[in-house]
Enzyme design. Structure first.
Site, PDB file in Angstrom:
ATOM      1  N   HIS A 150       0.849  -1.185   0.000  1.00 58.71           N
ATOM      2  CA  HIS A 150       0.000   0.000   0.000  1.00 58.71           C
ATOM      3  C   HIS A 150       0.886   1.236   0.000  1.00 58.71           C
ATOM      4  CE1 HIS A 150      -3.917  -1.962   1.741  1.00 58.71           C
ATOM      5  NE2 HIS A 150      -3.343  -2.711   0.812  1.00 58.71           N
ATOM      6  N   GLU A 197       1.012   3.812   1.886  1.00 59.01           N
ATOM      7  CA  GLU A 197       1.539   4.203   3.186  1.00 59.01           C
ATOM      8  C   GLU A 197       2.736   3.342   3.590  1.00 59.01           C
ATOM      9  OE1 GLU A 197      -3.059   4.345   3.710  1.00 59.01           O
ATOM     10  OE2 GLU A 197      -1.579   3.397   2.389  1.00 59.01           O
ATOM     11  N   CYS A 243      -6.197   1.809   5.803  1.00 60.08           N
ATOM     12  CA  CYS A 243      -6.849   0.572   6.220  1.00 60.08           C
ATOM     13  C   CYS A 243      -6.272   0.135   7.564  1.00 60.08           C
ATOM     14  CB  CYS A 243      -6.624  -0.510   5.171  1.00 60.08           C
ATOM     15  SG  CYS A 243      -4.885  -1.021   5.031  1.00 60.08           S
ATOM     16  N   CYS A 270      -2.392  -0.311   7.481  1.00 63.83           N
ATOM     17  CA  CYS A 270      -1.631   0.933   7.395  1.00 63.83           C
ATOM     18  C   CYS A 270      -1.824   1.810   8.627  1.00 63.83           C
ATOM     19  CB  CYS A 270      -2.006   1.681   6.127  1.00 63.83           C
ATOM     20  SG  CYS A 270      -1.565   0.767   4.625  1.00 63.83           S
TER      21      CYS A 270
END
Length: 218
Positions: free
Chosen positions: A122, A124, A152, A155
């Site tokens: 992801h 992040e 999410c 993260c």
């Protein structure tokens, strides 16, 4: 103390009825939000300023002055540029940058799950890994993570693990957001670190980018 305002215990059937009422109210709220969002079936997100979906109370930054607002907007513009780059490899357009203690960008990241076949890639996570390398430490105290979509659970947990000082995000994610929409991981008092939250920065731009992406997938 029970809902009647006294100390008398609730009978089992009364407690059951109360639980059913709360579940019904919660279901009605989420149904209304889903109708309002008119978003993709794969992901529902809203500009934070227009969303009443927040659960709990994430720890808010003490103040966002004009200098901070300008800094966060500039950083979010860079994160949006990273998000747009995702379109070149078919990933959901989410981008992130990390600011150092002096406000300078120390790392950038974008969603790379499809590109790398990596479920953890992801935006992040990519940005946090690069920032930790630049800092020479996994502790990113006094750093700021800026991302185009509410993180999410993975993260949001990473921001706590990295000891991020402030998290800034644009659009709320009603189906997977773990900062305010579904959970409040960065502000959970049971954890050993709390993260300041600034939400809604350039939310309309981030939401439109996501909306266009999913419309094109249909």
């Amino acid at each position: 103390m029970n809902p009647r305002g006294d100390s008398r215990p609730l009978h089992a059937f009364q407690a059951c009825a109360l639980g059913q009422t709360m579940r019904s109210l919660r279901a009605a709220l989420w149904a209304e939000l889903a109708a309002r969002s008119s978003c993709s079936p794969q992901m529902s997100w809203l500009p934070v300023a227009d969303s009443s979906a927040s659960r709990g109370s994430a720890r808010r930054s003490r103040s966002v002055n004009l200098v901070s607002e300008a800094l966060y907007s500039e950083a979010m513009a860079e994160a949006l540029a990273q998000a747009r780059a995702c379109l070149d490899h078919g990933d959901v357009p989410v981008g992130a940058v990390v600011l150092g203690p002096d406000g300078a960008v120390v790392s950038r990241g974008r969603n790379r799950r499809e590109l790398d076949n990596d479920p953890t890639a992801h935006a992040e996570i990519v940005a946090l890994r690069e920032a930790a390398t630049a800092a020479g430490s996994w502790r990113l105290t006094d750093h700021t993570l800026v991302v185009t979509l509410e993180p999410c659970a993975m993260c949001a947990g990473a921001t706590v693990s990295a000891r991020i000082g402030t998290l800034v995000y644009a659009a709320a994610d009603l189906k997977a957001g773990a900062v305010q929409s579904l959970y409040n991981i960065p502000g959970d008092a049971r954890l050993n670190h709390a993260v300041d939250i600034v939400d809604g920065v350039m939310a309309a731009e981030a939401g439109e980018l996501l909306r266009t992406f999913f419309d094109d997938q249909r």
